[in-house]
Design a protein around this motif. Structure first.
Motif, PDB file in Angstrom:
ATOM      1  N   LYS A   1      34.027 -66.385 -24.954  1.00 20.35           N
ATOM      2  CA  LYS A   1      33.297 -65.163 -24.917  1.00 20.35           C
ATOM      3  C   LYS A   1      32.147 -64.885 -24.021  1.00 20.35           C
ATOM      4  N   THR A   2      31.422 -65.972 -23.993  1.00 14.45           N
ATOM      5  CA  THR A   2      30.257 -65.840 -23.078  1.00 14.45           C
ATOM      6  C   THR A   2      30.561 -65.772 -21.433  1.00 14.45           C
ATOM      7  N   THR A   3      31.643 -66.633 -21.110  1.00 10.14           N
ATOM      8  CA  THR A   3      32.255 -66.718 -19.954  1.00 10.14           C
ATOM      9  C   THR A   3      32.714 -65.313 -19.539  1.00 10.14           C
ATOM     10  N   SER A   4      33.379 -64.589 -20.320  1.00 16.76           N
ATOM     11  CA  SER A   4      33.565 -63.073 -20.252  1.00 16.76           C
ATOM     12  C   SER A   4      32.538 -62.250 -19.883  1.00 16.76           C
ATOM     13  N   LEU A   5      31.576 -62.577 -20.643  1.00 17.13           N
ATOM     14  CA  LEU A   5      30.204 -61.525 -20.549  1.00 17.13           C
ATOM     15  C   LEU A   5      29.686 -61.732 -18.988  1.00 17.13           C
ATOM     16  N   TYR A   6      29.707 -62.846 -18.583  1.00 19.43           N
ATOM     17  CA  TYR A   6      29.222 -63.511 -17.378  1.00 19.43           C
ATOM     18  C   TYR A   6      30.020 -62.866 -16.310  1.00 19.43           C
ATOM     19  N   ALA A   7      31.372 -62.921 -16.483  1.00 23.62           N
ATOM     20  CA  ALA A   7      32.125 -62.174 -15.652  1.00 23.62           C
ATOM     21  C   ALA A   7      31.692 -60.763 -15.257  1.00 23.62           C
ATOM     22  N   LEU A   8      31.373 -59.964 -16.448  1.00 25.21           N
ATOM     23  CA  LEU A   8      31.070 -58.466 -16.557  1.00 25.21           C
ATOM     24  C   LEU A   8      29.970 -58.443 -15.896  1.00 25.21           C
ATOM     25  N   ILE A   9      28.667 -59.395 -16.066  1.00 27.44           N
ATOM     26  CA  ILE A   9      27.723 -59.232 -15.457  1.00 27.44           C
ATOM     27  C   ILE A   9      27.711 -59.435 -13.976  1.00 27.44           C
ATOM     28  N   LYS A  10      28.521 -60.502 -13.352  1.00 23.93           N
ATOM     29  CA  LYS A  10      28.590 -60.642 -12.074  1.00 23.93           C
ATOM     30  C   LYS A  10      29.180 -59.266 -11.549  1.00 23.93           C
ATOM     31  N   LEU A  11      30.051 -58.515 -12.310  1.00 23.77           N
ATOM     32  CA  LEU A  11      30.701 -57.356 -11.679  1.00 23.77           C
ATOM     33  C   LEU A  11      29.785 -56.198 -11.667  1.00 23.77           C
ATOM     34  N   LEU A  12      28.763 -56.334 -12.401  1.00 23.67           N
ATOM     35  CA  LEU A  12      27.652 -55.045 -12.612  1.00 23.67           C
ATOM     36  C   LEU A  12      26.517 -55.324 -11.844  1.00 23.67           C
ATOM     37  N   ASN A  13      26.191 -56.762 -11.329  1.00 25.16           N
ATOM     38  CA  ASN A  13      25.075 -57.007 -10.716  1.00 25.16           C
ATOM     39  C   ASN A  13      24.880 -56.564  -9.179  1.00 25.16           C
ATOM     40  N   SER A  14      23.920 -55.707  -9.117  1.00 23.49           N
ATOM     41  CA  SER A  14      23.475 -55.066  -7.772  1.00 23.49           C
ATOM     42  C   SER A  14      22.066 -55.095  -7.743  1.00 23.49           C
ATOM     43  N   ARG A  15      21.343 -54.525  -6.813  1.00 21.02           N
ATOM     44  CA  ARG A  15      19.998 -54.685  -6.655  1.00 21.02           C
ATOM     45  C   ARG A  15      19.233 -53.279  -7.183  1.00 21.02           C
ATOM     46  N   ASN A  16      20.391 -52.473  -7.632  1.00 18.61           N
ATOM     47  CA  ASN A  16      19.814 -51.305  -8.104  1.00 18.61           C
ATOM     48  C   ASN A  16      20.098 -50.872  -9.624  1.00 18.61           C
ATOM     49  N   VAL A  17      20.086 -52.308 -10.252  1.00 22.92           N
ATOM     50  CA  VAL A  17      19.951 -52.111 -11.684  1.00 22.92           C
ATOM     51  C   VAL A  17      19.039 -53.253 -12.033  1.00 22.92           C
ATOM     52  N   ASN A  18      18.439 -53.264 -13.254  1.00 22.87           N
ATOM     53  CA  ASN A  18      17.773 -54.406 -13.810  1.00 22.87           C
ATOM     54  C   ASN A  18      18.553 -54.881 -14.859  1.00 22.87           C
ATOM     55  N   ILE A  19      19.130 -56.001 -14.941  1.00 23.29           N
ATOM     56  CA  ILE A  19      19.713 -56.669 -15.957  1.00 23.29           C
ATOM     57  C   ILE A  19      19.103 -57.993 -16.503  1.00 23.29           C
ATOM     58  N   CYS A  20      18.856 -57.753 -17.755  1.00 23.75           N
ATOM     59  CA  CYS A  20      18.157 -58.745 -18.757  1.00 23.75           C
ATOM     60  C   CYS A  20      19.180 -59.332 -19.588  1.00 23.75           C
ATOM     61  N   THR A  21      18.911 -60.702 -19.885  1.00 24.82           N
ATOM     62  CA  THR A  21      19.824 -61.242 -21.214  1.00 24.82           C
ATOM     63  C   THR A  21      18.717 -62.055 -21.934  1.00 24.82           C
ATOM     64  N   ILE A  22      19.138 -62.118 -23.283  1.00 28.44           N
ATOM     65  CA  ILE A  22      18.623 -62.845 -24.185  1.00 28.44           C
ATOM     66  C   ILE A  22      19.636 -63.799 -24.795  1.00 28.44           C
ATOM     67  N   GLU A  23      19.730 -65.035 -24.671  1.00 31.70           N
ATOM     68  CA  GLU A  23      20.578 -66.303 -24.893  1.00 31.70           C
ATOM     69  C   GLU A  23      20.213 -67.427 -25.513  1.00 31.70           C
ATOM     70  N   ASP A  24      21.104 -67.989 -26.242  1.00 32.42           N
ATOM     71  CA  ASP A  24      20.991 -69.295 -27.060  1.00 32.42           C
ATOM     72  C   ASP A  24      22.105 -70.309 -26.839  1.00 32.42           C
ATOM     73  N   PRO A  25      22.027 -71.061 -25.854  1.00 29.01           N
ATOM     74  CA  PRO A  25      21.323 -71.181 -24.707  1.00 29.01           C
ATOM     75  C   PRO A  25      21.656 -70.240 -23.691  1.00 29.01           C
ATOM     76  N   VAL A  26      20.766 -70.436 -22.594  1.00 23.94           N
ATOM     77  CA  VAL A  26      21.389 -69.926 -21.287  1.00 23.94           C
ATOM     78  C   VAL A  26      22.089 -70.731 -20.603  1.00 23.94           C
ATOM     79  N   GLU A  27      23.363 -70.115 -20.539  1.00 20.87           N
ATOM     80  CA  GLU A  27      24.519 -71.335 -19.930  1.00 20.87           C
ATOM     81  C   GLU A  27      24.545 -71.493 -18.435  1.00 20.87           C
TER      82      GLU A  27
END
Length: 561
Positions: free
Chosen positions: A318-344
């Protein structure tokens, strides 16, 4: 320097017609965009087998070809060339006979290297072509069985080391090589389990635990202490659980190791999860999502607000899929924040917060703090309680895209689960965009794959699960060939190597919203979703079995457990 260009490879494959032109063009473009080696990309996408491309290239070059996967290479022959040289030069010595020393080379025209090997081994060298992919896969043979290497050596030093400093060479080397051996074998977890008179070391590979090494109980304390030092944990505390993190390098790759130590009846048990930077490079396509499912998730990810939920049991990716989504969304014009347990994984350009109950930094508290950080996209590692669920839903309502995970068996069950957490039906219906449910299945080893047809009993079992005719191009299921691995050295005789995801993606459309508002149960929601075109995990698995990516046994094992 590559001996043969991607353009040349493309022309050779096009001429032979092994891959459909449209698919080949798409693959070439994708490899270019991802900055991946074209040949390796084709092999990993199961578009061509390594031995097929190797034979084609060798024919074009007019040199001999060797399929390393079928060679029985003994350690004495292999070690004619040291591992460090073999890795640097992309070569493998695979046989020595009356003709001379036979060497697999990515560049069989490197005459300088051939002369160097001849000088070193004092014999004639016969160069053979092999793909870099196969050569790299064969490097693992340099790693002798860890059982053979340490069962005698470490036991011999155990008594001597008992009173020595923990930094003494045998234990330091043992722990380092456990990391290296685990990484080389693609283990996700390492278990060090004390028993009455011995220590069992087990690796989880492709989701299955394997016994790897048995050691004397006398060195348990030294091993645990060494791991505690690396993880910056208290070495004088052995009666309570401790969690830590080790950052190390294995074969030049940065590896984060999550450490959990708990006291059990026979001593302290250690479980370590290995997380390499390779994991964060996965895309949703790499994980196995495709077709309609992929389009729905990509569409939901483009929306400026709402929720995307990933569901499944622990270890389902599940978490790997979310990371794949974040990678898709990550750009300099958005602020992405995460709260994780643990930060993988540490992600560049992402603000990541680690949950810490000792300082009252819970998911709920951390999420509240994140909302004051002007985020566009928020990832919540897991929705565990009503408070976190409430804040996450309200965040999605107020202009944020929220990604999170839930522990449910399928996509439809996630909706009643949110209602159980006291979230009002109208809030669930208006905030959740899409729900992904998933499992991880073992991939068939491509070095020993064979095909077969189903027996009458297997056909009946299959018909009880899905409407087979819905997926068939041929009139009879008995005409379809399925696949499995017969077992080889490369896969430790398991028949499997690596893993692939199976998915079901539930889009929250108007029909589903009506059911949510009516507090329908998960069965009603699932039935309607299937009517709307949702592919279940079992059906997705069946498609992958027909494509030769996994086996029917794996699908039943994972989806019916």
């Amino acid at each position: 320097m590559k001996i043969i260009s991607d353009e040349k490879i493309y022309k050779i494959i096009s001429k032979i017609g092994l891959i459909e032109p449209e698919i080949l063009d798409t693959a070439r473009q994708a490899a270019k965009e991802k900055n991946k080696d074209f040949v390796e990309f084709l092999i990993k996408q199961d578009l061509i087998k390594s031995n097929e491309i190797g034979q084609l290239v060798s024919n074009d070059l007019h040199v001999k070809y060797v399929n390393l996967g079928k060679e029985q290479i003994d350690s004495m022959t292999l070690n004619l060339i040291p591992e460090i040289v073999a890795r640097k030069q992309n070569i493998i010595v695979f046989k020595r006979d009356e003709e001379g020393v036979k060497v697999a080379m990515a560049d069989p025209f490197d005459y300088g290297m051939i002369k160097m090997i001849e000088k070193k081994v004092g014999d004639k060298v016969l160069p053979y072509f092999s793909t870099e992919y196969d050569i790299k896969g064969t490097f693992s043979l340099y790693r002798k069985s860890i059982q053979q290497e340490y069962a005698t050596n470490i036991q011999k030093h155990a008594i001597k080391a008992q009173g020595a400093n923990v930094e003494s060479v045998p234990v330091v080397k043992l722990v380092d090589d456990i990391f290296s051996y685990a990484y080389t074998n693609h283990a996700s977890d390492v278990h060090i389990e004390p028993e009455d008179k011995e220590i069992k070391i087990r690796f989880r590979i492709d989701g299955i635990l394997y016994d790897v090494l048995t050691l004397s109980k006398s060195i348990l304390e030294l091993i645990v202490t060494r791991i505690k030092i690396l993880a910056k944990l208290r070495t004088d505390e052995s009666r309570s659980a401790q969690d830590g993190k080790i950052i190390t390098r294995v074969e030049g790759e940065k590896v984060d190791i999550r450490v959990s130590i708990v006291p059990i009846t026979h001593g302290e048990k250690v479980v370590m999860r290995l997380l390499s930077s390779k994991g964060k490079q996965f895309s949703l396509e790499d994980l196995g999502m495709s077709g309609r499912d992929l389009k729905l998730v990509q569409k939901a990810a483009k929306r400026p607000y709402g929720m995307i939920l990933s569901t499944g049991p622990t270890g389902s990716g599940k978490t790997t899929s979310l990371y794949a989504l974040i990678k898709l969304l990550n750009s300099r014009n958005v602020n992405i924040c995460t709260i994780e347990d643990p930060v993988e994984y540490d992600l560049e350009g992402i603000n990541q917060i680690q949950v810490n109950p000792k300082t009252n930094l819970t998911f709920a508290q951390g999420l509240r703090s994140l909302l004051r950080q002007d985020p566009d996209i928020i990832m919540v590692g897991e929705i565990r309680d009503e408070e976190t669920a409430g804040i996450a839903v309200n965040s999605a309502m107020t202009g944020h895209l929220v990604l999170s995970t839930l522990h449910t068996n399928d996509a439809a069950t996630a909706l009643p689960r949110l209602l159980d957490m006291k979230i009002e039906p109208f809030l669930v219906a208006s905030t959740v965009n899409v729900i992904m449910a998933q499992r991880l299945l073992r991939r068939i080893c491509m070095k020993c794959i064979i095909s077969y047809t189903l027996t009458d009993k297997e056909i009946e079992d299959l018909k009880s699960e899905i409407d087979i005719n819905k997926f068939l191009d041929t009139p009879k299921i008995s005409d379809i060939r399925f696949y499995k691995g017969k077992g080889c050295k490369a896969c430790n005789d398991s028949g499997y190597s690596g893993r692939v995801g199976i998915f079901e993606v539930l889009e929250i459309n108007d029909n589903i919203k009506e059911l949510i508002l009516a507090r329908a149960d998960n069965e009603q929601i699932k039935k309607k979703a299937i009517e709307n075109g949702m592919t279940t995990m079992f059906e997705d698995g069946f498609n992958k079995a027909v494509a030769g990516k996994t086996t029917l046994e794996e699908i039943f094992r994972v989806t019916k457990q």
